[in-house]
Each structure stands twice: as structure tokens, then as C-alpha cells.
Motif scaffolding. Structure first.
Motif, PDB file in Angstrom:
ATOM      1  N   ALA A  18       0.715  -1.204   0.027  1.00  0.00           N
ATOM      2  CA  ALA A  18      -0.049   0.056   0.050  1.00  0.00           C
ATOM      3  C   ALA A  18       0.839   1.061  -0.041  1.00  0.00           C
ATOM      4  O   ALA A  18       0.585   2.232  -0.425  1.00  0.00           O
ATOM      5  CB  ALA A  18      -0.822  -0.017   1.172  1.00  0.00           C
ATOM      6  N   LYS A  19       1.840   1.284   0.738  1.00  0.00           N
ATOM      7  CA  LYS A  19       2.790   2.283   0.793  1.00  0.00           C
ATOM      8  C   LYS A  19       4.336   1.964   0.444  1.00  0.00           C
ATOM      9  O   LYS A  19       4.836   1.471   1.175  1.00  0.00           O
ATOM     10  CB  LYS A  19       2.708   3.127   2.153  1.00  0.00           C
ATOM     11  CG  LYS A  19       3.702   4.130   2.531  1.00  0.00           C
ATOM     12  CD  LYS A  19       3.300   4.876   3.596  1.00  0.00           C
ATOM     13  CE  LYS A  19       4.365   6.283   3.548  1.00  0.00           C
ATOM     14  NZ  LYS A  19       3.825   7.207   4.154  1.00  0.00           N
ATOM     15  N   THR A  20       4.714   2.663  -0.567  1.00  0.00           N
ATOM     16  CA  THR A  20       5.985   2.319  -1.184  1.00  0.00           C
ATOM     17  C   THR A  20       6.913   2.995  -0.380  1.00  0.00           C
ATOM     18  O   THR A  20       6.938   4.185  -0.373  1.00  0.00           O
ATOM     19  CB  THR A  20       6.252   2.461  -2.745  1.00  0.00           C
ATOM     20  OG1 THR A  20       5.370   1.550  -3.321  1.00  0.00           O
ATOM     21  CG2 THR A  20       7.431   2.022  -3.072  1.00  0.00           C
ATOM     22  N   VAL A  21       8.079   2.510  -0.002  1.00  0.00           N
ATOM     23  CA  VAL A  21       9.146   2.998   0.680  1.00  0.00           C
ATOM     24  C   VAL A  21      10.355   3.192  -0.381  1.00  0.00           C
ATOM     25  O   VAL A  21      10.702   2.275  -0.760  1.00  0.00           O
ATOM     26  CB  VAL A  21       9.705   2.359   1.836  1.00  0.00           C
ATOM     27  CG1 VAL A  21      10.794   3.323   2.538  1.00  0.00           C
ATOM     28  CG2 VAL A  21       8.439   2.021   2.804  1.00  0.00           C
ATOM     29  N   TYR A  22      10.979   4.518  -0.598  1.00  0.00           N
ATOM     30  CA  TYR A  22      11.796   4.682  -1.469  1.00  0.00           C
ATOM     31  C   TYR A  22      13.143   5.076  -0.455  1.00  0.00           C
ATOM     32  O   TYR A  22      13.063   5.904   0.223  1.00  0.00           O
ATOM     33  CB  TYR A  22      11.723   6.083  -2.185  1.00  0.00           C
ATOM     34  CG  TYR A  22      10.527   5.714  -3.487  1.00  0.00           C
ATOM     35  CD1 TYR A  22      10.983   5.023  -4.617  1.00  0.00           C
ATOM     36  CD2 TYR A  22       9.100   5.722  -2.855  1.00  0.00           C
ATOM     37  CE1 TYR A  22      10.002   4.846  -5.424  1.00  0.00           C
ATOM     38  CE2 TYR A  22       8.256   5.856  -4.024  1.00  0.00           C
ATOM     39  CZ  TYR A  22       8.703   5.144  -5.103  1.00  0.00           C
ATOM     40  OH  TYR A  22       7.834   4.814  -6.212  1.00  0.00           O
ATOM     41  N   ARG A  23      13.975   4.228  -0.661  1.00  0.00           N
ATOM     42  CA  ARG A  23      15.438   4.269   0.236  1.00  0.00           C
ATOM     43  C   ARG A  23      16.340   5.686  -0.388  1.00  0.00           C
ATOM     44  O   ARG A  23      16.047   5.894  -1.598  1.00  0.00           O
ATOM     45  CB  ARG A  23      16.209   2.854  -0.221  1.00  0.00           C
ATOM     46  CG  ARG A  23      15.412   1.905   0.246  1.00  0.00           C
ATOM     47  CD  ARG A  23      14.960   1.853   2.049  1.00  0.00           C
ATOM     48  NE  ARG A  23      16.201   1.930   2.671  1.00  0.00           N
ATOM     49  CZ  ARG A  23      16.915   0.877   3.293  1.00  0.00           C
ATOM     50  NH1 ARG A  23      16.500  -0.448   2.678  1.00  0.00           N
ATOM     51  NH2 ARG A  23      18.005   0.778   3.760  1.00  0.00           N
ATOM     52  N   ASP A  24      17.009   5.913   0.520  1.00  0.00           N
ATOM     53  CA  ASP A  24      17.663   7.417   0.406  1.00  0.00           C
ATOM     54  C   ASP A  24      18.965   7.060  -0.146  1.00  0.00           C
ATOM     55  O   ASP A  24      19.628   7.666  -0.836  1.00  0.00           O
ATOM     56  CB  ASP A  24      17.920   8.133   1.759  1.00  0.00           C
ATOM     57  CG  ASP A  24      16.647   8.660   2.218  1.00  0.00           C
ATOM     58  OD1 ASP A  24      16.474   8.638   3.396  1.00  0.00           O
ATOM     59  OD2 ASP A  24      15.899   8.819   1.144  1.00  0.00           O
ATOM     60  N   ASP A  25      19.679   5.658   0.213  1.00  0.00           N
ATOM     61  CA  ASP A  25      21.018   5.531  -0.474  1.00  0.00           C
ATOM     62  C   ASP A  25      21.053   3.940  -0.993  1.00  0.00           C
ATOM     63  O   ASP A  25      19.941   3.259  -0.442  1.00  0.00           O
ATOM     64  CB  ASP A  25      21.892   5.688   0.631  1.00  0.00           C
ATOM     65  CG  ASP A  25      23.304   5.933  -0.062  1.00  0.00           C
ATOM     66  OD1 ASP A  25      23.642   5.856  -1.340  1.00  0.00           O
ATOM     67  OD2 ASP A  25      24.263   6.138   0.805  1.00  0.00           O
ATOM     68  N   TYR A  26      21.931   3.609  -1.406  1.00  0.00           N
ATOM     69  CA  TYR A  26      22.038   2.219  -2.189  1.00  0.00           C
ATOM     70  C   TYR A  26      21.624   1.207  -1.052  1.00  0.00           C
ATOM     71  O   TYR A  26      21.948   1.124   0.090  1.00  0.00           O
ATOM     72  CB  TYR A  26      23.719   1.780  -2.427  1.00  0.00           C
ATOM     73  CG  TYR A  26      24.162   0.623  -2.479  1.00  0.00           C
ATOM     74  CD1 TYR A  26      23.773  -0.203  -3.665  1.00  0.00           C
ATOM     75  CD2 TYR A  26      24.661  -0.089  -1.643  1.00  0.00           C
ATOM     76  CE1 TYR A  26      23.986  -1.213  -3.973  1.00  0.00           C
ATOM     77  CE2 TYR A  26      25.285  -1.405  -2.039  1.00  0.00           C
ATOM     78  CZ  TYR A  26      24.992  -2.083  -3.173  1.00  0.00           C
ATOM     79  OH  TYR A  26      25.202  -3.231  -3.339  1.00  0.00           O
TER      80      TYR A  26
END
Length: 165
Positions: A18-26
Motif C-alpha cells: 500500500a505504501k512504497t518506501v523509497y530508500r535514500d541510498d544504495y
């Protein structure tokens, strides 16, 4: 052949979230796979990521590229949303172009153990120079190892006319 059952998809957590988490780094840990239902058949799976971004490790300036990934699966297939999130995780990661494509390839080898894989980055120019690193791998002691060598030594023998960057 019927669709995927719950057991086959137990490791796939990003798809349908439901909620996609976009990572900040590799973040290689976001990569997920599922079983290849067609192990009796050799075939390519190809991905094109025209909005790849990483950072120059010296200047911090953004680098933009299209990343081409092609592989011949063995037992596993990469789940595409997890691949998208993984590639996005390079956005704030500082590495040279050559490092990015090799890291991507090695992470996918670790995840999938494919028969064959190649990764090609076509980076837009900075300072009037574009860099297009290519790497590949064929499973050791198989016909795919020879294919990797042949494709590497014959890679880009006739480069395309570049007029769009």
C-alpha cells in the motif's frame, strides 16, 4: 499453467504494498525474486531504466543514465518493482559509472544466480564526454561462460549513432 501460488510469492513483499518506501541510498536488500516456472526453456529477461541517477563521488553532481539489464534466468526471476526500488536507491549514492554497472550486475548475480547476465549503462555527457560501461557474466563451467566472453569481446563493435544526448 496456473498462476503463482502463495508459496512461490512468499518472498515478494514490495509488489502490491500500500505504501512504497523509497530508500535514500544504495539498498541491495530491497531486491526480491520468485521462482522461474520455465526452467526447461532458455530465454532473456530485459529491463530498461531510462531514469537512472547516481552521484559523482568526487563532485556530488548528479549523473543520469539509461541502464539496460538483460539476463537468462536459471531458478529465479527478479521481481520488477523491487528492481525499480533498488535502482532508485542509487539516487544519492556516490560511485563512478563503471562501479554502478558492476555493482548492479554483482547484486543481481547474488540474488538470482542467473545463467547469463549483462548490464550496460549509457550515461549522459558531462563536460562533453559520455561514458557507457558494459559488464557481463556467464555461469562458470557452462556454455554461458563462453557466451559471456564472446559477447564481451564483440560488444559494441558497431556503436549506434548517438544524436539524442
Amino acid at each position: 499453467m496456473a498462476g503463482r501460488n502463495e508459496e512461490e510469492l512468499k518472498g515478494v513483499t514490495q509488489l502490491g504494498a500500500a505504501k512504497t518506501v523509497y530508500r535514500d541510498d544504495y539498498a541491495p536488500e530491497v531486491l526480491e525474486s520468485f521462482p522461474n516456472k520455465h526452467t526447461d526453456n532458455d530465454y532473456f529477461v530485459k529491463f530498461n531504466c531510462p531514469e537512472f541517477t547516481s552521484l559523482c563521488p568526487k563532485t556530488g553532481q548528479p549523473d543520469f543514465a539509461t541502464i539496460y539489464i538483460s539476463y537468462i534466468p536459471d531458478q529465479k526471476i527478479v521481481e520488477s518493482k523491487s528492481l525499480k526500488l533498488y535502482l532508485f536507491s542509487f539516487r544519492n549514492h556516490g560511485d563512478f559509472h563503471e562501479d554502478c554497472v558492476n555493482i548492479i550486475m554483482k547484486d543481481l548475480i547474488k540474488l538470482l544466480d542467473p545463467k547469463y547476465i549483462e548490464v550496460w549503462g549509457k550515461f549522459t555527457p558531462r563536460g562533453g564526454l559520455s561514458i557507457d560501461p558494459y559488464c557481463n557474466y556467464g555461469k562458470k563451467d557452462t556454455k554461458w561462460e563462453k557466451m559471456a566472453f564472446d559477447r564481451l569481446v564483440n560488444h559494441d563493435m558497431y556503436p549506434e549513432k548517438v544524436d539524442n544526448r
